[in-house]
Design a protein around this motif. Structure first.
Motif, PDB file in Angstrom:
ATOM      1  N   ASP A   1       0.943  -1.671  -0.506  1.00 42.22           N
ATOM      2  CA  ASP A   1       0.501   0.393   0.139  1.00 42.22           C
ATOM      3  C   ASP A   1       1.195   1.376   0.157  1.00 42.22           C
ATOM      4  OD1 ASP A   1      -2.620  -1.416   2.006  1.00 42.22           O
ATOM      5  OD2 ASP A   1      -2.230  -1.221   0.216  1.00 42.22           O
ATOM      6  N   MET A   2       1.763   0.948  -0.262  1.00 47.91           N
ATOM      7  CA  MET A   2       2.899   2.278   0.004  1.00 47.91           C
ATOM      8  C   MET A   2       4.465   1.674  -0.820  1.00 47.91           C
ATOM      9  SD  MET A   2       5.412   1.648   3.616  1.00 47.91           S
ATOM     10  CE  MET A   2       6.407   0.545   3.870  1.00 47.91           C
ATOM     11  N   SER A   3       4.838   3.687  -1.063  1.00 42.76           N
ATOM     12  CA  SER A   3       5.669   3.478  -2.397  1.00 42.76           C
ATOM     13  C   SER A   3       7.036   4.228  -1.039  1.00 42.76           C
ATOM     14  CB  SER A   3       5.435   4.364  -3.503  1.00 42.76           C
ATOM     15  OG  SER A   3       4.381   3.680  -4.113  1.00 42.76           O
ATOM     16  N   CYS A   4       8.254   3.920  -2.080  1.00 39.60           N
ATOM     17  CA  CYS A   4       9.068   4.402  -1.012  1.00 39.60           C
ATOM     18  C   CYS A   4      10.189   4.839  -1.599  1.00 39.60           C
ATOM     19  CB  CYS A   4       9.364   3.912   0.657  1.00 39.60           C
ATOM     20  SG  CYS A   4       8.200   3.001   1.472  1.00 39.60           S
ATOM     21  N   ALA A   5      10.937   6.212  -1.140  1.00 40.01           N
ATOM     22  CA  ALA A   5      12.275   6.900  -1.965  1.00 40.01           C
ATOM     23  C   ALA A   5      13.131   7.200  -1.129  1.00 40.01           C
ATOM     24  CB  ALA A   5      11.682   7.767  -3.361  1.00 40.01           C
ATOM     25  N   ALA A   6      14.461   6.490  -1.443  1.00 39.21           N
ATOM     26  CA  ALA A   6      15.432   6.308   0.079  1.00 39.21           C
ATOM     27  C   ALA A   6      16.400   6.708  -0.651  1.00 39.21           C
ATOM     28  CB  ALA A   6      15.372   5.156   0.918  1.00 39.21           C
ATOM     29  N   ALA A   7      17.331   7.298  -0.204  1.00 44.12           N
ATOM     30  CA  ALA A   7      19.026   7.685  -0.544  1.00 44.12           C
ATOM     31  C   ALA A   7      20.131   7.342   0.678  1.00 44.12           C
ATOM     32  CB  ALA A   7      19.043   8.830  -1.102  1.00 44.12           C
ATOM     33  N   PRO A   8      21.006   6.630   0.518  1.00 47.01           N
ATOM     34  CA  PRO A   8      22.003   6.924   1.520  1.00 47.01           C
ATOM     35  C   PRO A   8      22.183   8.149   1.697  1.00 47.01           C
ATOM     36  CG  PRO A   8      22.681   5.546   0.154  1.00 47.01           C
ATOM     37  CD  PRO A   8      21.742   6.175  -0.759  1.00 47.01           C
ATOM     38  N   ILE A   9      23.018   8.621   2.780  1.00 51.98           N
ATOM     39  CA  ILE A   9      24.231   9.703   3.563  1.00 51.98           C
ATOM     40  C   ILE A   9      25.318   9.452   3.631  1.00 51.98           C
ATOM     41  CG2 ILE A   9      24.377  11.787   4.622  1.00 51.98           C
ATOM     42  CD1 ILE A   9      21.267  11.510   5.404  1.00 51.98           C
ATOM     43  N   PHE A  10      26.260   9.422   2.523  1.00 49.25           N
ATOM     44  CA  PHE A  10      27.589   9.279   2.932  1.00 49.25           C
ATOM     45  C   PHE A  10      28.709  10.116   3.493  1.00 49.25           C
ATOM     46  CE2 PHE A  10      27.648   5.183   0.453  1.00 49.25           C
ATOM     47  CZ  PHE A  10      26.680   5.407  -0.737  1.00 49.25           C
ATOM     48  N   ASP A  11      29.297   9.867   4.576  1.00 52.59           N
ATOM     49  CA  ASP A  11      30.395  10.843   5.274  1.00 52.59           C
ATOM     50  C   ASP A  11      31.587  11.091   4.104  1.00 52.59           C
ATOM     51  OD1 ASP A  11      32.333   8.647   7.505  1.00 52.59           O
ATOM     52  OD2 ASP A  11      32.139   8.881   5.276  1.00 52.59           O
ATOM     53  N   PRO A  12      32.166  12.170   4.232  1.00 49.50           N
ATOM     54  CA  PRO A  12      33.472  12.366   3.445  1.00 49.50           C
ATOM     55  C   PRO A  12      34.076  11.172   3.041  1.00 49.50           C
ATOM     56  CG  PRO A  12      33.389  13.960   4.971  1.00 49.50           C
ATOM     57  CD  PRO A  12      32.372  12.856   5.645  1.00 49.50           C
ATOM     58  N   THR A  13      34.442   9.748   3.858  1.00 48.36           N
ATOM     59  CA  THR A  13      35.637   8.936   3.771  1.00 48.36           C
ATOM     60  C   THR A  13      34.328   7.743   3.107  1.00 48.36           C
ATOM     61  OG1 THR A  13      34.630   8.069   5.952  1.00 48.36           O
ATOM     62  CG2 THR A  13      36.783   9.859   5.507  1.00 48.36           C
ATOM     63  N   GLY A  14      32.655   7.941   2.830  1.00 41.96           N
ATOM     64  CA  GLY A  14      32.422   6.820   2.101  1.00 41.96           C
ATOM     65  C   GLY A  14      31.606   6.049   3.181  1.00 41.96           C
ATOM     66  N   THR A  15      32.053   5.909   4.179  1.00 45.43           N
ATOM     67  CA  THR A  15      30.700   5.670   5.302  1.00 45.43           C
ATOM     68  C   THR A  15      29.734   6.066   4.979  1.00 45.43           C
ATOM     69  OG1 THR A  15      32.572   4.944   6.569  1.00 45.43           O
ATOM     70  CG2 THR A  15      30.583   4.876   8.150  1.00 45.43           C
ATOM     71  N   ILE A  16      28.324   5.257   4.860  1.00 44.20           N
ATOM     72  CA  ILE A  16      27.322   5.360   5.174  1.00 44.20           C
ATOM     73  C   ILE A  16      27.281   5.897   6.484  1.00 44.20           C
ATOM     74  CG2 ILE A  16      24.877   4.347   4.685  1.00 44.20           C
ATOM     75  CD1 ILE A  16      25.497   2.766   3.030  1.00 44.20           C
ATOM     76  N   MET A  17      26.371   7.518   6.778  1.00 42.96           N
ATOM     77  CA  MET A  17      25.744   7.125   7.882  1.00 42.96           C
ATOM     78  C   MET A  17      24.400   7.711   8.205  1.00 42.96           C
ATOM     79  SD  MET A  17      27.462  11.614   7.520  1.00 42.96           S
ATOM     80  CE  MET A  17      27.354  11.656   9.961  1.00 42.96           C
ATOM     81  N   GLY A  18      23.603   7.515   7.558  1.00 42.30           N
ATOM     82  CA  GLY A  18      22.264   7.208   7.125  1.00 42.30           C
ATOM     83  C   GLY A  18      21.597   6.655   5.892  1.00 42.30           C
ATOM     84  N   VAL A  19      20.211   7.207   6.392  1.00 45.80           N
ATOM     85  CA  VAL A  19      19.520   6.623   5.376  1.00 45.80           C
ATOM     86  C   VAL A  19      18.194   7.813   4.977  1.00 45.80           C
ATOM     87  CG1 VAL A  19      17.423   5.547   3.523  1.00 45.80           C
ATOM     88  CG2 VAL A  19      20.173   4.834   4.340  1.00 45.80           C
ATOM     89  N   LEU A  20      17.556   8.575   4.090  1.00 46.69           N
ATOM     90  CA  LEU A  20      17.066   9.821   4.012  1.00 46.69           C
ATOM     91  C   LEU A  20      15.894   8.874   3.202  1.00 46.69           C
ATOM     92  CD1 LEU A  20      15.977  12.616   4.761  1.00 46.69           C
ATOM     93  CD2 LEU A  20      16.523  13.018   2.566  1.00 46.69           C
ATOM     94  N   ASP A  21      14.513   8.893   3.582  1.00 41.24           N
ATOM     95  CA  ASP A  21      13.162   8.108   3.069  1.00 41.24           C
ATOM     96  C   ASP A  21      12.035   9.222   2.677  1.00 41.24           C
ATOM     97  OD1 ASP A  21      10.828   6.471   3.447  1.00 41.24           O
ATOM     98  OD2 ASP A  21      11.918   5.399   2.230  1.00 41.24           O
ATOM     99  N   LEU A  22      11.185   9.269   1.867  1.00 40.58           N
ATOM    100  CA  LEU A  22      10.305   9.633   2.022  1.00 40.58           C
ATOM    101  C   LEU A  22       9.226   8.517   1.459  1.00 40.58           C
ATOM    102  CD1 LEU A  22       9.827  12.793   0.522  1.00 40.58           C
ATOM    103  CD2 LEU A  22       8.129  11.937   0.955  1.00 40.58           C
ATOM    104  N   SER A  23       8.386   8.399   2.038  1.00 42.77           N
ATOM    105  CA  SER A  23       7.570   7.561   1.760  1.00 42.77           C
ATOM    106  C   SER A  23       5.863   8.421   2.062  1.00 42.77           C
ATOM    107  CB  SER A  23       7.257   6.248   2.952  1.00 42.77           C
ATOM    108  OG  SER A  23       8.433   5.918   3.061  1.00 42.77           O
ATOM    109  N   SER A  24       4.793   7.878   0.284  1.00 39.98           N
ATOM    110  CA  SER A  24       3.753   7.984   0.996  1.00 39.98           C
ATOM    111  C   SER A  24       2.752   6.695   0.138  1.00 39.98           C
ATOM    112  CB  SER A  24       3.314   8.938   0.105  1.00 39.98           C
ATOM    113  OG  SER A  24       3.644   8.699  -0.848  1.00 39.98           O
ATOM    114  N   HIS A  25       1.463   7.546   0.157  1.00 40.84           N
ATOM    115  CA  HIS A  25       1.002   6.338  -0.389  1.00 40.84           C
ATOM    116  C   HIS A  25       1.034   5.487  -1.909  1.00 40.84           C
ATOM    117  CE1 HIS A  25      -2.733   6.777   2.430  1.00 40.84           C
ATOM    118  NE2 HIS A  25      -2.037   7.736   2.471  1.00 40.84           N
TER     119      HIS A  25
END
Length: 645
Positions: free
Chosen positions: A163-187
């Motif tokens: 029932d939902m769709s999601c768009a997400a992308a990783p956030i990288f620190d200056p050395t290429g390590t993933i700090m987290g993920v930002l996501d926008l989800s909706s119907h």
């Protein structure tokens, strides 16, 4: 049957793909993306079963609080852009989600109605949305793929999430390590195609801020082939410890065809035509393949090298207190006021890059511009950024040398060539410039007889000194400059046609200061140099300076600022009292502040936005306030700029 009717009755591709994969155990061909298919395969191998809902166990409140504290920097940077994201989420009836590198949801905000629905699907703080826990989903799949991912409706592994769709992308620190993920989800049916692009745009801002004041003990190189993008989240950033690459942003790595794994294994000289950042002069950066980018360098210790010219003095700044005021000794300035380095706007910078390519290719260049517009400074910058930067730069003002001497000064002479000739003769400026660059200023004032001799030198690539001797081969590049219209002089037979066509194989015109759209920023930069950082320029004085026509252009402005620095340093009068008489007369001022902000934005949008972002150090909210527009409008302008690339 109408085509639209057939489209409505056509089998749903995702439904067909799910049936083939989960029921028939077949690999669906061209029905879902490779990213989704690979995720389905991984999740099946992890033991997920679409017949059973995923089992999850949210973190306890105390553990979630600790997890948020661990990622406070990430959450702080995310909150700076939250309002923009929330507007996008509420427009589609969705929510904004921030997770940590493992996929644990830290924050979820947005449409109340959908937030409640999302919570029933476990999309709430404290729940881990990795593929191992939840199956195929945008957050978990983005972490695994290390790139932006959109998962629509039935592309999710488990049925409840269809029932939902999601768009997400990783956030990288200056050395290429993933700090987290930002996501926008909706119907599932409400998410527009541009959602992922908006998420990526916000992440650009977050990642860009990670470089602010983070590498003061290292060399930070910011560059882009489009100078209008310098200072924005789209600029390329590389950080070096000596000559070794130790950090970067995604745009920087892409521009040099490197991956995150190349950090620590790439040398400055592998990429650029210099051994280390400390050897870069000017605001142009030359790649090993001879490509050129506009750059701004922040060298270790806080030294900024935006448009340095070799030989220009670097003033030592005086101590400034925490409140921004200078430590004042109460005495007048006793040292000479320095002449500041030139600061080129985006148009002049583009011209500079073109000029460097032309000079390196041995194409004679003519620079036109009003008196004081910086023609010699421009020529010196071209020399500093060219392949001949370590060779001589010889400047001659054709209008300043007496006609009786200019021939011997330019071509040299043998001993005894004429009465008063130097003992042992003189090499002449043409020979002094051999191997380097000769700058002929005020070329329009060169006497006609000398024009024919100069033409012969340019054609034969050799010079014959006065008084005889053997011709001397020459290897020089020529830049000429004038504030006159050489084509008009040529039509009037006051300048040789053949010499004009030889010198003006490419012409660059420098704009007068009154046409620069970043005058206020320019004045602040120049003032910081001439005042050695001892005093701040009051806003009203800066605005008055910026609004003046400056018929003498850059030279007149710098002279006025040096006078202000000298008189204001004595602490006997205010800076406003020290302004030149012309600037104290309201009728001489061209634009008021409001006209500057609004009118220039309409006619010179790209330059104004770039200047505002530079002043705000990439802070979108602050830049928007300076421009008098809201953040969404500024984002639209930035997106249009990105689209035009």
């Amino acid at each position: 049957m109408p085509a639209d009717r057939r489209a409505i009755n056509a089998p749903d591709k995702v439904t067909t793909a799910r049936h083939q994969f989960f029921s028939q155990r077949k690999v669906p061909e061209a029905l879902v993306s490779t990213t989704i298919l690979k995720s389905w395969i991984r999740c099946s191998q992890l033991g997920h079963d679409t017949a059973r809902p995923p089992v999850f166990e949210p973190l306890e409140a105390r553990n979630l609080r600790e997890r948020k504290e661990q990622h406070e920097l990430l959450r702080r940077l995310y909150r700076m852009e939250l309002q923009t994201l929330l507007r996008g989420a509420r427009a589609t009836g969705g929510i904004v989600v921030l997770s940590d590198p493992e996929g644990t949801v830290l924050d979820a905000e947005g449409d109340v109605g959908f937030a409640g629905k999302a919570a029933t699907m476990a999309l709430r703080p404290g729940v881990v949305w990795s593929e191992a826990s939840i199956g195929t989903n945008a957050i978990g799949t983005a972490i695994h793929e290390r790139r932006p991912v959109m998962v629509r409706g039935g592309e999710h592994f488990h049925e409840p999430h269809r029932d939902m769709s999601c768009a997400a992308a990783p956030i990288f620190d200056p050395t290429g390590t993933i700090m987290g993920v930002l996501d926008l989800s909706s119907h599932a049916s409400a998410m527009p195609p541009a959602t992922l692009s908006m998420v990526r745009l916000i992440i650009d801002q977050v990642e860009h801020r990670l470089f602010n004041d983070a590498f003061n003990d290292l060399d930070v190189v910011r560059f882009h082939t489009d100078p209008s993008l310098l200072g924005t989240a789209r600029e390329c950033i590389l950080v070096f410890d000596g000559d070794r690459l130790v950090a970067a942003n995604r745009y920087g790595l892409k521009s040099i065809a490197r991956e995150w794994g190349d950090i620590g294994h790439t040398r400055f000289s592998d990429i650029f035509d210099a051994p280390s950042p400390g050897y870069v002069f000017g605001n142009s950066l030359r790649f090993r393949d001879n490509g050129i980018a506009h750059c701004r360098l922040h060298l270790r210790g806080g030294r900024v090298v935006p448009t340095a010219i070799p030989g220009a003095a670097e003033p030592e700044p005086e101590p400034i207190s925490a409140d921004g005021s200078a430590h004042d000794s109460g005495t007048a300035v006793t040292e000479p006021i320095p002449w500041p380095k030139p600061w080129f706007d985006s148009h002049a910078t583009v011209s500079l890059n073109h000029a460097v390519r032309l000079v390196d290719a041995d194409v004679p260049l003519l620079v036109q511009g009003e008196t004081g517009s910086g023609k010699e400074a421009f020529a010196r910058a071209v020399h500093a950024c060219s392949s001949r930067a370590d060779k001589p730069f010889i400047a001659i003002n054709c209008a300043a040398i007496p006609e009786s001497l200019i021939e011997s000064e330019l071509f040299g002479h043998e001993e005894g060539a004429f009465t008063g000739a130097r003992k042992n003769g003189a090499r002449g400026l043409l020979r002094e410039a051999n191997g380097g660059l000769l700058f002929l200023d005020e070329i329009g004032d060169m006497p006609l007889p000398l024009q024919s001799r100069l033409l012969r030198v340019l054609q034969d690539r050799q010079v014959m000194p006065l008084g005889g001797g053997r011709p001397v081969p020459l290897d020089i590049r020529i830049i000429s400059a004038t504030n006159q219209d050489l084509s008009e002089l040529s039509r009037e037979s006051r300048f040789r046609d053949d010499l004009y066509y030889r010198l003006a194989q490419f012409t660059i015109t420098l704009s007068p200061l009154r046409e620069r759209v970043d005058r206020r920023l320019l004045i602040e930069r120049l003032w910081a140099e001439v005042s050695r950082g001892q005093t701040r320029l009051p806003v009203d004085v800066r605005d008055r300076l910026a609004a003046y026509e400056w018929p003498g252009n850059y030279r007149e402005l710098v002279g006025a600022l040096r006078a202000l620095a000298a008189l204001g340093g004595a602490n006997q009068m205010s800076l406003e009292q020290c302004l030149p008489q012309a600037l104290r007369t309201p009728s001489t001022l061209r634009l008021d502040s409001e006209q500057t902000d609004r009118g220039l934005l309409q006619h010179h949008t790209q330059d104004v936005i770039r200047s505002a972002l530079e002043e705000a150090r990439g802070n979108i909210s602050m830049a928007a306030r300076k421009l008098g527009i809201n953040r969404s409008t500024l984002y639209r302008h930035l997106q249009r700029s990105i689209t035009r690339q």
